[in-house]
Design a protein around this motif. Structure first.
Motif, mmCIF file in Angstrom:
data_model
loop_
_atom_site.group_PDB
_atom_site.id
_atom_site.type_symbol
_atom_site.label_atom_id
_atom_site.label_comp_id
_atom_site.label_asym_id
_atom_site.label_seq_id
_atom_site.Cartn_x
_atom_site.Cartn_y
_atom_site.Cartn_z
ATOM 1 N N UNK A 17 25.106 46.866 36.312
ATOM 2 C CA UNK A 17 25.426 46.294 37.622
ATOM 3 C C UNK A 17 26.784 45.598 37.572
ATOM 4 N N UNK A 18 27.027 44.812 36.530
ATOM 5 C CA UNK A 18 28.328 44.136 36.388
ATOM 6 C C UNK A 18 29.459 45.163 36.229
ATOM 7 N N UNK A 19 29.218 46.203 35.467
ATOM 8 C CA UNK A 19 30.245 47.253 35.294
ATOM 9 C C UNK A 19 30.518 47.900 36.651
ATOM 10 N N UNK A 20 29.491 48.185 37.423
ATOM 11 C CA UNK A 20 29.662 48.813 38.738
ATOM 12 C C UNK A 20 30.458 47.884 39.653
ATOM 13 N N UNK A 21 30.133 46.566 39.625
ATOM 14 C CA UNK A 21 30.864 45.595 40.462
ATOM 15 C C UNK A 21 32.336 45.559 40.063
ATOM 16 N N UNK A 22 32.611 45.512 38.753
ATOM 17 C CA UNK A 22 34.008 45.496 38.287
ATOM 18 C C UNK A 22 34.733 46.792 38.649
ATOM 19 N N UNK A 25 35.530 46.658 42.399
ATOM 20 C CA UNK A 25 36.626 45.704 42.628
ATOM 21 C C UNK A 25 37.954 46.324 42.193
ATOM 22 N N UNK A 26 37.952 46.961 41.059
ATOM 23 C CA UNK A 26 39.173 47.595 40.547
ATOM 24 C C UNK A 26 39.613 48.719 41.481
ATOM 25 N N UNK A 27 38.681 49.526 41.971
ATOM 26 C CA UNK A 27 39.025 50.624 42.873
ATOM 27 C C UNK A 27 39.586 50.100 44.198
ATOM 28 N N UNK A 28 38.983 48.993 44.721
ATOM 29 C CA UNK A 28 39.512 48.403 45.956
ATOM 30 C C UNK A 28 40.940 47.896 45.730
ATOM 31 N N UNK A 29 41.174 47.270 44.611
ATOM 32 C CA UNK A 29 42.515 46.773 44.286
ATOM 33 C C UNK A 29 43.489 47.941 44.126
#
Length: 173
Positions: A17-22, A25-29
């Motif tokens: 879940x944390x990897x998916x969130x990161x 976030x990285x893809x949005x950035x």
């Protein structure tokens, strides 16, 4: 041990879940950065088109100026050639005048006598002319004051001095 298994599964699920969130976030950035890069490229392309247009205009002006300079250089070349021809013509005229001057100053002996007679006749004619003028002025009864105020009448009394006489035939210069 079973608890350990559930705890490790929960930790693994939490890590995923944390990897998916990161990753999200990285893809949005990354998407925001890609949009900024796209806008920058569009802006640069517009500026480059403007610069290209100005460069093309500058090149066209440079070509016109170069053609004008070439035409003017050709004109200057023709002027220089004309000046060279003028120099040659001037030299030829100087030689001609020198030759004519020498022919006049050293005439053929058969013409010297004729020239001397012409010089004598011209001197006599001038003397008669000025003497007639003087007599006419005397007949008009000029007073001495009028003669003083009119310089032209004073010059009538003087004959011009003769030019250099040619040597007699048979004499050397």
């Amino acid at each position: 041990m079973e608890i350990l298994l559930y705890v490790s599964a929960a930790i693994a699920a939490l890590s995923l879940l944390l990897i998916a969130i990161f990753v999200i976030t990285t893809l949005k950035s990354a998407k925001a950065t890609m949009n900024e890069v796209s806008e920058t490229l569009t802006s640069m392309q517009g500026k480059l088109n403007g610069i290209t247009d100005q460069a093309n205009e500058l090149l066209a002006n440079t070509n016109r100026i170069t053609e004008d300079v070439e035409r003017k250089m050709q004109s200057l070349n023709s002027v220089a050639k004309t000046a060279e021809k003028l120099d040659d013509s001037t030299a030829y005229m100087n030689k001609s005048f020198q030759s004519l001057s020498e022919q006049i100053s050293n005439p053929d002996p058969k013409y010297k006598d004729l020239m001397q007679k012409a010089n004598t006749i011209t001197g006599i004619a001038a003397s008669i002319f000025f003497r007639a003028k003087r007599e006419k002025a005397k007949q008009a009864n000029y007073s001495s004051q009028e003669r003083y105020h009119n310089p032209a009448s004073q010059n009538m009394d003087l004959l011009p001095y003769p030019q250099k006489r040619l040597p007699e035939p048979g004499q050397k210069n």
